[in-house]
Design a protein around this motif. Structure first.
Motif, PDB file in Angstrom:
ATOM      1  N   GLU A  96     -12.040 -48.585   2.411  1.00  0.00           N
ATOM      2  CA  GLU A  96     -12.072 -47.186   2.829  1.00  0.00           C
ATOM      3  C   GLU A  96     -11.041 -47.074   3.938  1.00  0.00           C
ATOM      4  OE1 GLU A  96     -15.952 -44.563   2.857  1.00  0.00           O
ATOM      5  OE2 GLU A  96     -16.294 -46.468   3.854  1.00  0.00           O
TER       6      GLU A  96
ATOM      7  N   ASP B  21      -1.164 -35.315   2.879  1.00  0.00           N
ATOM      8  CA  ASP B  21      -1.578 -36.552   2.203  1.00  0.00           C
ATOM      9  C   ASP B  21      -3.051 -36.851   2.481  1.00  0.00           C
ATOM     10  OD1 ASP B  21       1.083 -37.011   1.318  1.00  0.00           O
ATOM     11  OD2 ASP B  21       1.542 -38.161   3.135  1.00  0.00           O
ATOM     12  N   LEU B  22      -3.433 -36.694   3.756  1.00  0.00           N
ATOM     13  CA  LEU B  22      -4.827 -36.964   4.144  1.00  0.00           C
ATOM     14  C   LEU B  22      -5.785 -35.986   3.470  1.00  0.00           C
ATOM     15  CD1 LEU B  22      -4.258 -37.786   7.889  1.00  0.00           C
ATOM     16  CD2 LEU B  22      -5.153 -39.344   6.158  1.00  0.00           C
TER      17      LEU B  22
ATOM     18  N   ARG C 185      -5.415 -34.629   0.529  1.00  0.00           N
ATOM     19  CA  ARG C 185      -5.583 -35.077  -0.859  1.00  0.00           C
ATOM     20  C   ARG C 185      -6.514 -36.292  -0.944  1.00  0.00           C
ATOM     21  NH1 ARG C 185      -0.606 -32.928  -0.771  1.00  0.00           N
ATOM     22  NH2 ARG C 185       0.581 -34.789  -0.223  1.00  0.00           N
ATOM     23  N   LEU C 186      -6.362 -37.236  -0.007  1.00  0.00           N
ATOM     24  CA  LEU C 186      -7.248 -38.403   0.010  1.00  0.00           C
ATOM     25  C   LEU C 186      -8.698 -38.002   0.258  1.00  0.00           C
ATOM     26  CD1 LEU C 186      -5.518 -41.313   1.971  1.00  0.00           C
ATOM     27  CD2 LEU C 186      -6.259 -41.306  -0.405  1.00  0.00           C
TER      28      LEU C 186
ATOM     29  N   ARG D  37     -11.226 -37.297  -2.519  1.00  0.00           N
ATOM     30  CA  ARG D  37     -11.775 -38.397  -3.315  1.00  0.00           C
ATOM     31  C   ARG D  37     -12.956 -39.011  -2.571  1.00  0.00           C
ATOM     32  NH1 ARG D  37      -7.306 -42.313  -5.262  1.00  0.00           N
ATOM     33  NH2 ARG D  37      -8.940 -42.794  -6.752  1.00  0.00           N
TER      34      ARG D  37
ATOM     35  N   THR E 160     -13.355 -42.391   0.159  1.00  0.00           N
ATOM     36  CA  THR E 160     -12.010 -42.845   0.505  1.00  0.00           C
ATOM     37  C   THR E 160     -11.806 -42.930   2.010  1.00  0.00           C
ATOM     38  OG1 THR E 160     -11.174 -41.822  -1.510  1.00  0.00           O
ATOM     39  CG2 THR E 160      -9.557 -42.388   0.129  1.00  0.00           C
ATOM     40  N   LEU E 161     -12.391 -42.011   2.776  1.00  0.00           N
ATOM     41  CA  LEU E 161     -12.227 -41.970   4.226  1.00  0.00           C
ATOM     42  C   LEU E 161     -13.539 -42.319   4.918  1.00  0.00           C
ATOM     43  CD1 LEU E 161     -10.206 -38.633   4.623  1.00  0.00           C
ATOM     44  CD2 LEU E 161      -9.354 -40.932   4.138  1.00  0.00           C
TER      45      LEU E 161
END
Length: 135
Positions: free
Chosen positions: A37, A109-110, A112-113, A116, A119-120
């Motif tokens: 992650e 970018d963050l 888009r992540l 999901r 992911t974070l």
């Protein structure tokens, strides 16, 4: 669980022209076997890639504080557990923070992540809220 010292979480940014870049780091998290992650640039704690307060302090000499807050960790689910969340602008060379699991990304970018699931980390989502509050 009672905690003596607050965890320290730092998200470092660098400004390139009119674009802000944020350094995030992949961490092996319990329950996520075979994948990582993404978390903040720096954080204290046990585990691979995590640092001591002294190590973070030495790196922060090359950063200008932007925002910070101390609050209950993980939504207050741990009794007396607090974390210090900081965002700072990095003045050092971008590759000075690079580890095999870190990457510099834009807010787009963050975003888009973040769409999901899994992911974070909670720590990264929390410290990013400080960035968004200033946007």
């Amino acid at each position: 669980v009672e905690q003596e010292d607050a965890q320290q979480v730092v998200l470092l940014a660098r400004i390139d022209g009119d674009v802000a870049w944020f350094c995030i780091t992949g961490y092996a998290e319990p329950g996520h076997e075979g994948r990582v992650e993404f978390g903040p640039t720096l954080q204290t704690g046990a585990g691979e890639g995590k640092l001591s307060r002294d190590q973070i302090g030495r790196l922060m000499v090359e950063a200008d504080p932007l925002d910070g807050i101390e609050q209950s960790d993980e939504g207050g689910r741990f009794w007396h557990a607090t974390a210090r969340y900081d965002v700072a602008v990095w003045r050092g060379a971008p590759d000075a923070l690079t580890t095999p699991t870190s990457v510099w990304l834009t807010l787009g970018d963050l975003q888009r992540l973040a769409k999901r699931s899994g992911t974070l980390t909670n720590e990264l989502r929390t410290v990013l809220s400080l960035v968004l509050a200033r946007a």
